[in-house]
Design an enzyme around this catalytic site. Structure first.
Site, mmCIF file in Angstrom:
data_model
loop_
_atom_site.group_PDB
_atom_site.id
_atom_site.type_symbol
_atom_site.label_atom_id
_atom_site.label_comp_id
_atom_site.label_asym_id
_atom_site.label_seq_id
_atom_site.Cartn_x
_atom_site.Cartn_y
_atom_site.Cartn_z
ATOM 1 N NE ARG A 366 -3.471 0.276 2.664
ATOM 2 C CZ ARG A 366 -4.256 0.278 3.866
ATOM 3 N NH1 ARG A 366 -4.241 -0.508 4.966
ATOM 4 N NH2 ARG A 366 -4.906 1.469 4.199
ATOM 5 C CG HIS A 367 -1.056 4.726 -0.169
ATOM 6 N ND1 HIS A 367 -1.435 5.334 1.112
ATOM 7 C CD2 HIS A 367 -2.526 4.177 -0.669
ATOM 8 C CE1 HIS A 367 -2.646 5.003 1.348
ATOM 9 N NE2 HIS A 367 -3.299 4.652 0.446
ATOM 10 C CG ASN A 373 -4.671 5.889 5.251
ATOM 11 O OD1 ASN A 373 -3.719 6.000 4.475
ATOM 12 N ND2 ASN A 373 -5.911 5.480 4.983
ATOM 13 N NE ARG A 423 -4.775 6.981 -1.018
ATOM 14 C CZ ARG A 423 -5.830 7.379 -1.635
ATOM 15 N NH1 ARG A 423 -5.766 8.692 -2.163
ATOM 16 N NH2 ARG A 423 -6.994 6.703 -1.951
ATOM 17 C CD GLU A 443 -8.952 1.845 -2.109
ATOM 18 O OE1 GLU A 443 -9.236 0.834 -2.742
ATOM 19 O OE2 GLU A 443 -8.339 1.930 -1.034
ATOM 20 C CG HIS A 509 -5.261 2.781 -3.558
ATOM 21 N ND1 HIS A 509 -4.999 4.129 -2.927
ATOM 22 C CD2 HIS A 509 -4.873 3.051 -4.973
ATOM 23 C CE1 HIS A 509 -4.633 4.811 -3.812
ATOM 24 N NE2 HIS A 509 -4.742 4.237 -5.003
#
Length: 651
Positions: A366-367, A373, A423, A443, A509
């Site tokens: 994931r980023h 977040n 991101r 995403e 994502h």
């Protein structure tokens, strides 16, 4: 669209026991029959048929199209021809039954013997065709593998199983070799060993036991196909003789759809590599010296070669892969049509292009943590938080030490794929490899829920929140996507990964990586929305010779990395003394990823990004990162899943 209506009409016909429009029904003129008698027989026929057979065609826009698939009726036509020998007897019984029913109904007599025979024959013809008709289940498919040992059959089976299960077509891999080993244990002969002689066609005991194993596998396979949740069964065995394949065809004919996939390889270098790879996981040679196992295995193959017969019958539905496992071969596709067989052909072309047993790796991550977040918000296109930026700094050093190398020490080629959201682009910016941005890796689209927290969704849209909790896999956000939608748009990504010969890094994502991970690790489709894909973790997948994946995870402690940097600064260090936390000078980096360490007042303070100056420093090896307790390595099994959702880790 017209395919949908054609399938629907055919399904209705099956449920009402209506003969296929192509069924062999004799047509007899009845124009000379009395009107009352004609109406009676018409009503009798209508009662059996359920509705008018004029629905054999449908109209789509200005086209008149068949409501059934002509190709799908070939087997039924053959059965109809075989049943014609019994038509006389069946017709006689049907005629007597029709006459009795007609008399009981108080109908008028038949005028003349010709009219009577015509009427009875008409009723017998309809009834006879209905009785002798055997419907092939068009929703179920059996894929039968053919080929000598170590030709990549199990590899192809596992790949097909992963792919079809992932697309929502329940598929089961039936390995006859596992049943063969069970038969051995049932025999309980201490002196009996399944060595090369066991596979000699001239060995009656071995031939008998291998056939018993096949029957056990077929019984289990057909029992599974009878269940509602099944769709495709993949039979993994050599099936190397025409006699064996004829037996399978006779067993499946008129009951299931089936096709053959034959794998042929003539490249001795590839075969020798396959032999050694097989020794690593084959239960037949567990605990046996490698050289002794190889000698016995080569002898086994020679036994098979003595009796091997390639598929030559052009009336059979088959896909033949000639030297495809080398990545330089070709395919022979014969009488293959339909949705699933067509998708299988395309998929096999991609899987076999990369070859088998190449030293390649696939990394999923994931980023780094984003600003959304930290706030528990869904979707968006926010930038990284300080913790996420630290992860972007450490990622190049982690991956650089994991790339496989050639004999002369050079790294294998690596490609980096990201989504089109910033991101992921920022997270991958420090990686010194070619990069590609995929819209398909974006995403999951949250629609009207984008930018909200799940607490806000539960408060403002309780009905939507409840629907999502009931079926997370198929729930579609208002004006957004479901997990099934994500899987559909990821299909080109999967096929491209399979055809790539180089290593691939995918920075994406959570929902997207859940779907990809579910494919690679053959996770149940229903479990995909709950697979654990944590932040700041690199998942390294290594393809195995049998088509499965081995997984290792590298968990990065970004909080400790930030604290260490702040501690060095507090001890009087400078940016140049703490540059071991970012990339090497030759790497192309994004200035927005680097830190102004002077802004950290304590070890617990977050570091703020700046674009004023990049940090110039050396890179760390994985050993150094592990020694500094910044990266923890975990060997992972196939049951990785979390127990629920939380606002930060979703969607």
């Amino acid at each position: 669209m017209w395919e949908f209506w054609r399938h629907k009409l055919e399904k209705d016909r099956v449920s009402m026991e209506l003969p296929s429009p192509s069924a062999n029904v004799e047509r007899v003129s009845i124009t000379h029959l009395p009107t009352q008698e004609q109406e009676f027989y018409d009503s009798q026929a209508a009662a059996q048929l359920g509705h008018d057979t004029s629905t054999s065609h449908i109209y789509f826009k200005d086209l008149k199209l068949l409501a059934h698939n002509e190709d799908s009726e070939e087997e039924e036509e053959e059965e109809g021809q075989e049943a014609q020998q019994e038509e006389g007897e069946e017709g006689g019984l049907s005629a007597a039954a029709a006459a009795h029913a007609y008399s009981a109904a108080g109908g008028v007599g038949v005028e003349g013997p010709m009219a009577s025979y015509a009427s009875l024959e008409r009723m017998g013809s309809v009834r006879g065709s209905t009785r002798r008709k055997k419907r092939v289940d068009r929703q179920k498919l059996i894929v039968i593998l053919v080929g000598l040992p170590a030709r990549g059959k199990t590899f192809l089976c596992n790949k097909l199983m992963n792919y079809l299960n992932w697309l929502g077509h329940p598929t089961k891999h039936i390995n006859v070799g596992q049943y063969r080993r069970k038969v051995k244990s049932v025999e309980s002969q201490a002196s009996w060993v399944q060595d090369a002689e066991f596979f000699d066609v001239r060995n009656p005991v071995g031939k008998k036991l291998r056939h018993e194993a096949l029957l056990l596998a077929l019984d289990d396979m057909e029992a599974w196909l009878e269940t509602e949740e099944s769709q495709v069964a993949v039979l993994d065995a050599t099936n190397s003789t025409e006699e064996r394949r004829s037996f399978l065809r006779s067993r499946f004919h008129g009951k299931w759809q089936y096709l053959f996939i034959e794998s042929i390889c003539n490249d001795m270098e590839v075969l020798e590599n396959n032999y050694r790879l097989k020794m690593m996981y084959s239960p037949d040679y567990k605990g046996v010296d490698t050289e002794a196992a190889l000698a016995d295995f080569r002898s086994r193959i020679r036994k098979y070669e003595d009796a091997y017969e390639t598929i030559m019958d052009r009336t059979v539905h088959y896909i033949k892969l000639i030297d495809m496992v080398t990545g330089r071969g070709y395919m022979d596709v014969n009488r293959i049509s339909g949705y699933l067989p067509g998708k299988m052909v395309f998929f096999l072309m991609q899987v076999c292009r990369a070859g088998v047993g190449r030293p390649r790796k696939i990394w999923l991550t994931r980023h780094g943590e984003s600003q959304f977040n930290t706030q528990g918000k869904i979707g968006g296109n926010s930038q990284l938080s300080p913790r996420g930026e630290m992860y972007a700094q450490l990622l190049p050093d982690i991956l650089n030490s994991r790339v496989p190398r050639t004999a002369d020490g050079k790294q294998y080629p690596v490609a980096v794929w990201t989504s089109m959201l910033q991101r992921t682009i920022i997270t991958a910016s420090g990686l010194p490899y070619p990069k590609v941005q995929w819209k398909a890796l974006d995403e999951i689209q949250a629609g009207t829920c984008d930018g909200l927290t799940y607490q806000e969704v539960a408060r403002d849209m309780p009905h939507e929140y409840e629907l999502r909790c009931q079926d997370k896999l198929r729930y579609r956000y208002p004006s957004g996507e479901s997990y099934m939608d994500v899987i559909q748009r990821l299909e080109p990504v999967v096929t491209e990964v399979e055809r790539e010969k180089e290593c691939v890094v995918i920075v994406s994502h959570q929902a997207v990586l859940r779907a990809l991970y579910g494919y690679f690790m053959n996770q149940p489709l229903e479990s995909v929305p709950s697979i654990d894909i944590p932040l700041h973790t690199v998942m390294e997948l290594v393809p195995k010779a049998d088509g499965t994946m081995a997984e290792t995870r590298f968990v990065v402690d970004v909080d400790k990395a930030i604290a260490d940097a702040a501690e060095l600064l507090a001890q009087g260090g400078s940016a140049s003394n703490t540059t071991s936390l970012s990339s090497s000078p030759e790497r192309s980096t994004n200035p927005s990823v680097h830190f102004d360490l002077g802004s950290a007042g304590s070890a617990s303070a977050f570091l703020k990004p700046t674009g004023n100056r990049p940090l110039v420093k050396r890179s760390r090896s994985m050993a150094e990162l592990a020694a500094a307790q910044l990266v923890r390595q975990e060997e992972v099994g196939l049951d990785r899943s979390d127990s629920g959702d939380d606002a930060v880790s979703l969607p």
